[in-house]
Write a protein that holds these residues in place. Structure first.
Motif, PDB file in Angstrom:
ATOM      1  N   VAL A 207       0.901  -1.161   0.000  1.00 59.30           N
ATOM      2  CA  VAL A 207       0.000   0.000   0.000  1.00 59.30           C
ATOM      3  C   VAL A 207       0.931   1.200   0.000  1.00 59.30           C
ATOM      4  O   VAL A 207       1.571   1.514   1.011  1.00 59.30           O
ATOM      5  N   ASP A 208       1.059   1.839  -1.154  1.00 55.24           N
ATOM      6  CA  ASP A 208       2.115   2.835  -1.384  1.00 55.24           C
ATOM      7  C   ASP A 208       1.772   4.153  -0.674  1.00 55.24           C
ATOM      8  O   ASP A 208       0.948   4.944  -1.147  1.00 55.24           O
ATOM      9  N   SER A 209       2.418   4.383   0.460  1.00 54.34           N
ATOM     10  CA  SER A 209       2.142   5.587   1.246  1.00 54.34           C
ATOM     11  C   SER A 209       2.537   6.863   0.501  1.00 54.34           C
ATOM     12  O   SER A 209       1.920   7.917   0.699  1.00 54.34           O
ATOM     13  N   THR A 210       3.542   6.777  -0.364  1.00 58.62           N
ATOM     14  CA  THR A 210       3.950   7.951  -1.143  1.00 58.62           C
ATOM     15  C   THR A 210       2.861   8.346  -2.136  1.00 58.62           C
ATOM     16  O   THR A 210       2.548   9.533  -2.306  1.00 58.62           O
ATOM     17  N   LEU A 211       2.263   7.363  -2.780  1.00 63.91           N
ATOM     18  CA  LEU A 211       1.174   7.634  -3.703  1.00 63.91           C
ATOM     19  C   LEU A 211      -0.014   8.249  -2.969  1.00 63.91           C
ATOM     20  O   LEU A 211      -0.631   9.218  -3.433  1.00 63.91           O
ATOM     21  N   VAL A 212      -0.337   7.688  -1.805  1.00 65.85           N
ATOM     22  CA  VAL A 212      -1.454   8.209  -1.019  1.00 65.85           C
ATOM     23  C   VAL A 212      -1.171   9.659  -0.606  1.00 65.85           C
ATOM     24  O   VAL A 212      -2.042  10.538  -0.716  1.00 65.85           O
ATOM     25  N   ALA A 213       0.044   9.925  -0.147  1.00 70.21           N
ATOM     26  CA  ALA A 213       0.415  11.280   0.263  1.00 70.21           C
ATOM     27  C   ALA A 213       0.308  12.258  -0.903  1.00 70.21           C
ATOM     28  O   ALA A 213      -0.176  13.388  -0.747  1.00 70.21           O
ATOM     29  N   ALA A 214       0.744  11.813  -2.080  1.00 69.15           N
ATOM     30  CA  ALA A 214       0.668  12.682  -3.261  1.00 69.15           C
ATOM     31  C   ALA A 214      -0.779  13.037  -3.588  1.00 69.15           C
ATOM     32  O   ALA A 214      -1.093  14.188  -3.924  1.00 69.15           O
ATOM     33  N   HIS A 215      -1.674  12.063  -3.493  1.00 69.45           N
ATOM     34  CA  HIS A 215      -3.084  12.341  -3.735  1.00 69.45           C
ATOM     35  C   HIS A 215      -3.650  13.277  -2.660  1.00 69.45           C
ATOM     36  O   HIS A 215      -4.497  14.137  -2.958  1.00 69.45           O
ATOM     37  N   CYS A 216      -3.188  13.129  -1.424  1.00 72.24           N
ATOM     38  CA  CYS A 216      -3.629  14.042  -0.364  1.00 72.24           C
ATOM     39  C   CYS A 216      -3.211  15.474  -0.667  1.00 72.24           C
ATOM     40  O   CYS A 216      -4.014  16.417  -0.517  1.00 72.24           O
ATOM     41  N   VAL A 217      -1.966  15.654  -1.100  1.00 71.00           N
ATOM     42  CA  VAL A 217      -1.468  16.998  -1.411  1.00 71.00           C
ATOM     43  C   VAL A 217      -2.341  17.649  -2.473  1.00 71.00           C
ATOM     44  O   VAL A 217      -2.757  18.815  -2.360  1.00 71.00           O
ATOM     45  N   THR A 218      -2.641  16.892  -3.525  1.00 70.31           N
ATOM     46  CA  THR A 218      -3.473  17.429  -4.600  1.00 70.31           C
ATOM     47  C   THR A 218      -4.896  17.694  -4.132  1.00 70.31           C
ATOM     48  O   THR A 218      -5.470  18.766  -4.387  1.00 70.31           O
ATOM     49  N   ALA A 219      -5.471  16.732  -3.427  1.00 71.48           N
ATOM     50  CA  ALA A 219      -6.864  16.861  -3.011  1.00 71.48           C
ATOM     51  C   ALA A 219      -7.070  17.995  -2.011  1.00 71.48           C
ATOM     52  O   ALA A 219      -8.132  18.619  -1.983  1.00 71.48           O
ATOM     53  N   LEU A 220      -6.053  18.268  -1.183  1.00 72.15           N
ATOM     54  CA  LEU A 220      -6.198  19.342  -0.193  1.00 72.15           C
ATOM     55  C   LEU A 220      -6.369  20.713  -0.852  1.00 72.15           C
ATOM     56  O   LEU A 220      -6.925  21.631  -0.241  1.00 72.15           O
ATOM     57  N   GLN A 221      -5.898  20.861  -2.091  1.00 75.45           N
ATOM     58  CA  GLN A 221      -6.071  22.141  -2.768  1.00 75.45           C
ATOM     59  C   GLN A 221      -7.526  22.398  -3.134  1.00 75.45           C
ATOM     60  O   GLN A 221      -7.905  23.532  -3.468  1.00 75.45           O
ATOM     61  N   SER A 222      -8.356  21.348  -3.075  1.00 73.93           N
ATOM     62  CA  SER A 222      -9.782  21.534  -3.346  1.00 73.93           C
ATOM     63  C   SER A 222     -10.465  22.328  -2.241  1.00 73.93           C
ATOM     64  O   SER A 222     -11.574  22.842  -2.429  1.00 73.93           O
ATOM     65  N   ILE A 223      -9.831  22.435  -1.066  1.00 76.30           N
ATOM     66  CA  ILE A 223     -10.424  23.245   0.004  1.00 76.30           C
ATOM     67  C   ILE A 223     -10.582  24.680  -0.467  1.00 76.30           C
ATOM     68  O   ILE A 223     -11.644  25.300  -0.314  1.00 76.30           O
TER      69      ILE A 223
END
Length: 387
Positions: A207-223
């Motif tokens: 379960v690639d934590s780096t991939l998950v973190a990258a998606h979090c970084v992008t998704a947080l900009q939706s705020i």
């Protein structure tokens, strides 16, 4: 003698104090030498009372006017602390403390308030009491909150309070201010994404934590782009990403992220925090990872009170001829804590064409001293005139 003329006469003395403070910067609550210099100067100029150790290392001085018919008390606040930055100015009075410098001009703020205090103690041309407040740990330590929790407003019966900050890029000695929200709330967070590490050649077993973190970084900009009203300011920044592995062929077990959220209203502040949790938890669940979030409530939004903003602007116009409308500033300022306890206002004074604050080549412009000192003195004489 007019305020500005007398304070111009004091310029060499105030400049010498400022440069001495610049040579000896102290960080956060470790402002022991600075506090001693301030306390000694306040006693020397004839303050009725000087108290140290408020908010750990803060200093408070009291100056009484010619009369006191209305029993009014005005607080004037300057910050004293420096930053953990290696100075690169090459000045003859550059920092003598390795890794610390006055990169935000608090040395100038302190010197200007000492200059104003000297003028006010000489003239006493006001009806009431002035409380001069010298605060430690503005740069992240919450010294303003500490002083308030130590009873600052109640112990000295302060009715209203005023602060000032130099501003690079504005003409020297010019002023700018705005009513309402002025400086942003400054919250921080730590996020840890926990996945399942493994060999980079076998990603299907992880379960690639780096991939998950990258998606979090992008998704947080939706705020900012999709949750916030477009006219309501919010900044969400991920400022650090670090994985548990440094190898080329290892998918990390975990990734740590740090960041900050800046907002201009209590409603947006609460929404941004709520959405950060929802986004990171939702993204992590979708990928089969787990997430841990630690959220730190920082300084609140600094809000100028409307009437007192106009008082401050009027004093600025008397000093420099005009006062401009300042922009919203997404940086933080812990004078916010004092403005939550008492009405008042915070103003910007021009530092000229200098390096930006928090830059290793920044230096406070001594030519701004007469304007800054005069503004504080004008506030007092305008708000508490002698009958």
């Amino acid at each position: 003698m007019p305020v500005k003329n007398r304070l111009s006469e004091l310029l060499p003395e105030i400049t010498a104090i400022r440069r001495d403070l610049h040579e000896h910067p102290e960080i956060m609550f470790e402002t022991h030498r600075t506090a001693q210099v301030v306390a000694d100067k306040l006693r020397e100029i004839g303050c009725e009372d000087v108290t140290t150790g408020i908010g750990r290392t803060g200093v408070v001085g009291v100056i009484k006017g010619k009369t006191d018919t209305k029993r009014r008390v005005i607080g004037l606040r300057a910050d004293m602390d420096a930053l953990p930055i290696l100075e690169q100015t090459g000045l003859e009075y550059a920092s003598k403390t390795d890794g610390a410098m006055h990169a935000c001009g608090h040395d100038g703020h302190t010197a200007m308030l000492l200059g104003a205090a000297k003028y006010l103690a000489e003239t006493r041309n006001f009806d009431g009491t002035v409380v001069v407040i010298f605060q430690p740990a503005e740069e992240g330590g919450g010294g303003g909150r500490e002083m308030c929790e130590d009873g600052l407003m109640e112990r000295w019966n302060i009715d209203e309070v005023y602060g000032m900050h130099n501003w690079p890029g504005r003409p020297v000695g010019s002023f700018a201010i705005r009513p309402g929200a002025f400086f942003a709330a400054t919250d921080q967070f730590d996020i840890t994404v926990n996945g399942k590490g493994g060999h980079a050649a076998k990603p299907h077993e992880t379960v690639d934590s780096t991939l998950v973190a990258a998606h979090c970084v992008t998704a947080l900009q939706s705020i900012a782009s999709r949750n916030a009203d477009p006219v309501d300011q919010v900044v969400v920044s991920i400022t650090s990403i670090e994985s548990s592995s440094k190898a080329f062929n290892v998918i990390s077990q975990s990734v740590d992220m740090k960041g900050t959220i800046r907002t201009m209203s209590a409603e947006m502040r609460a929404l941004a925090k709520k959405r950060l949790y929802a986004v990171c938890e939702g993204v992590s669940e979708a990928f089969g990872a787990e997430v841990e979030i630690t959220y730190y409530d920082g300084y609140p939004c600094m809000v100028n009170h409307d009437a007192h903003t106009e008082f401050a602007a009027e004093a600025a116009r008397k000093v420099s001829g005009q006062c401009d409308e300042a922009p919203l500033i997404m940086g933080g300022e812990d004078f916010a804590f004092m403005l939550e306890e008492r009405p008042g206002a915070y103003i910007l004074v021009g530092n000229g064409d200098s390096a930006a604050v928090h830059h290793p080549e920044y230096n406070f412009n001594d030519e701004a001293i007469p304007a800054g000192c005069s503004w504080w003195a004008e506030i007092v004489e305008h708000r508490m005139p002698v009958a």
